[in-house]
Write a protein that holds these residues in place. Sequence first.
Motif, short mmCIF file in Angstrom:
data_model
loop_
_atom_site.label_atom_id
_atom_site.label_comp_id
_atom_site.label_asym_id
_atom_site.label_seq_id
_atom_site.Cartn_x
_atom_site.Cartn_y
_atom_site.Cartn_z
N ILE A 1 0.85 -1.19 0.00
CA ILE A 1 0.00 0.00 0.00
C ILE A 1 0.88 1.23 0.00
O ILE A 1 1.83 1.34 0.78
CB ILE A 1 -0.93 0.01 1.23
CG1 ILE A 1 -1.94 -1.12 1.14
CG2 ILE A 1 -1.67 1.35 1.34
CD1 ILE A 1 -2.86 -1.24 2.33
N ILE A 2 0.60 2.17 -0.91
CA ILE A 2 1.32 3.44 -0.92
C ILE A 2 0.41 4.52 -0.34
O ILE A 2 -0.81 4.42 -0.41
CB ILE A 2 1.77 3.83 -2.36
CG1 ILE A 2 0.55 3.96 -3.29
CG2 ILE A 2 2.76 2.82 -2.90
CD1 ILE A 2 0.89 4.51 -4.66
N LYS A 3 1.00 5.54 0.25
CA LYS A 3 0.23 6.56 0.95
C LYS A 3 0.24 7.92 0.27
O LYS A 3 -0.42 8.84 0.73
CB LYS A 3 0.77 6.72 2.39
CG LYS A 3 0.64 5.46 3.27
CD LYS A 3 -0.79 5.19 3.64
CE LYS A 3 -0.92 4.06 4.65
NZ LYS A 3 -0.43 4.38 5.99
N PHE A 4 1.02 8.07 -0.84
CA PHE A 4 1.12 9.38 -1.48
C PHE A 4 1.40 9.19 -2.97
O PHE A 4 2.13 8.28 -3.33
CB PHE A 4 2.26 10.19 -0.82
CG PHE A 4 2.24 11.65 -1.15
CD1 PHE A 4 1.53 12.55 -0.37
CD2 PHE A 4 2.91 12.13 -2.26
CE1 PHE A 4 1.51 13.89 -0.67
CE2 PHE A 4 2.88 13.47 -2.58
CZ PHE A 4 2.19 14.36 -1.78
N PRO A 5 0.87 10.06 -3.85
CA PRO A 5 -0.01 11.19 -3.57
C PRO A 5 -1.44 10.78 -3.20
O PRO A 5 -2.21 11.58 -2.71
CB PRO A 5 0.00 11.98 -4.88
CG PRO A 5 0.28 10.96 -5.93
CD PRO A 5 1.20 9.96 -5.30
N ARG A 6 -1.78 9.51 -3.46
CA ARG A 6 -3.07 9.00 -3.03
C ARG A 6 -2.87 7.65 -2.36
O ARG A 6 -1.96 6.89 -2.72
CB ARG A 6 -4.02 8.84 -4.23
CG ARG A 6 -4.51 10.17 -4.78
CD ARG A 6 -5.46 10.00 -5.93
NE ARG A 6 -6.18 11.24 -6.20
CZ ARG A 6 -7.07 11.38 -7.17
NH1 ARG A 6 -7.37 10.36 -7.95
NH2 ARG A 6 -7.69 12.53 -7.36
N VAL A 7 -3.71 7.35 -1.39
CA VAL A 7 -3.65 6.05 -0.73
C VAL A 7 -4.17 5.00 -1.71
O VAL A 7 -5.29 5.11 -2.21
CB VAL A 7 -4.49 6.04 0.56
CG1 VAL A 7 -4.43 4.66 1.22
CG2 VAL A 7 -4.01 7.12 1.52
N ALA A 8 -3.34 4.00 -1.99
CA ALA A 8 -3.75 2.99 -2.97
C ALA A 8 -2.91 1.73 -2.80
O ALA A 8 -1.79 1.76 -2.28
CB ALA A 8 -3.59 3.53 -4.39
N ALA A 9 -3.47 0.62 -3.25
CA ALA A 9 -2.73 -0.64 -3.35
C ALA A 9 -2.50 -0.86 -4.84
O ALA A 9 -3.43 -1.27 -5.56
CB ALA A 9 -3.54 -1.78 -2.75
#
Length: 465
Positions: free
Chosen positions: A446-454
């Motif tokens: 899961i990445i948190k930047f620029p948007r939270v997404a898997a």
Amino acid sequence: MAAFVVVFCVVLGLCICTFLLRWNEVRYRKKGLPPGTMGWPLFGETTDFLREGPNFMKNQRARYGSFFKSHILGCPTIVSMDPVLNRYILLNEGKGLVPGYPRSMLDILGKCNIAAVHGSAHKKIRGALLNIISPTMIRDHLLLTIDEFMRSHLTNWDGKIIDIQEKTKEMALLSSLKQIAGVEADLVREAFKPEFQKLVLGTISLPINLPGTNYHSGSQARKNIIKLWAKMLQRRRNSPNNTYKDMLGFLMKSEDHNKLNDEEIIDQIIAILYSGFETVSTTSMMAVKYLHDHPRALQQLRDEHLAIRKDKWSSEDPITWSDYKSMSFTRAVILETSRLATVVNGVLRKTTQEMELNGYVIPKGWRIYVYTREINYDPILYPEPFTFDPWRWMADKKLESHNYFLIFGGGGRLCPGKELGIVEISTFLHHFVTRYRWEEVGGDKIIKFPRVAAPNGLHIRVSNY
């Protein structure tokens, strides 16, 4: 000779780069501006900002303080990371400040959407929206629709490996469609979904209107979406049945100072769908993730919902407004998820005149990025800020209303759909945890930047509870 040419080209390139960087710094060296760097001509520091995210902000703050200049997102920008100043900016819109979102977002979401307008137009549109998503409207009309949708959406997950990211995205979009168009949602759903995906991508693109670009695709999608809703508006006006009890029906019946024309109605529909899509879906996904990782929190939340089901005559009975109001730990989980995941990093404003702020002079037309992400990790406000701790919201009921709780915006721009979003997520969690248990498979990132997404999805194996 060849080596000399290579060395010469390298030195020449370095000289040109140094000159361009220096020229851009001199270009923006105006008296009274806060410290900071401006990066490259045209592109500024956008690449560093998007690549490094929070680390870029922290590094700039370490060098220049909590109020600095930069050139990000296509324009000269003042970044404010000071919580006191951020609150002041949010509470004082109209005093030389208006919404300052990127052109691509404003073009594709529409000039009448609530995030774009200000002054009397904002007051009118906010009033119309509050009429259709107020607690009374949710209690009397929307909650039953949401409950029926969630019950259906969560059917037949037993024994399957699902991508909860895709399921919550689908849930957020289709639930909103059902609330907006009621029984007619099925008439536009299949045509609307692919166009909406293009529209979302277009809002976060460079405003280059050439075939093949996301901006062009998003602009075309907006035109197609307008046609879909314009047809529905016309169909309803021509129908003898004018007693629709959905959002669109109430918007069409708005009267007096809150009455909207068709362009305004359609732009608000797009705004509702767009704003709820990412916040509701991402918060729901991350709540599932955090609950999986924290079994004690999951058990307390499940106990809360099983107690509600215990009082029902049958498994098909919907949740009521009083049921929702009793979900105190669920609300704490949602608020803690929103804080820790930080779905929204900040908001943008634009100066309409030269103005003084924090002892500096900000030129007309500059953006101000009210960066609220770091306040979510302030150890004074939130002890052990990187720990998932929903109990903090139970221990201090005033935490949700403290001056620097800016997850849902602030001032006149406080998100009008805050309560509706919490209702949707609460209803989703109610049916999910009372029907299923789950475990993660694949260890998805899961990445948190620029948007939270898997990026590769968040896959879980689901079984009946």
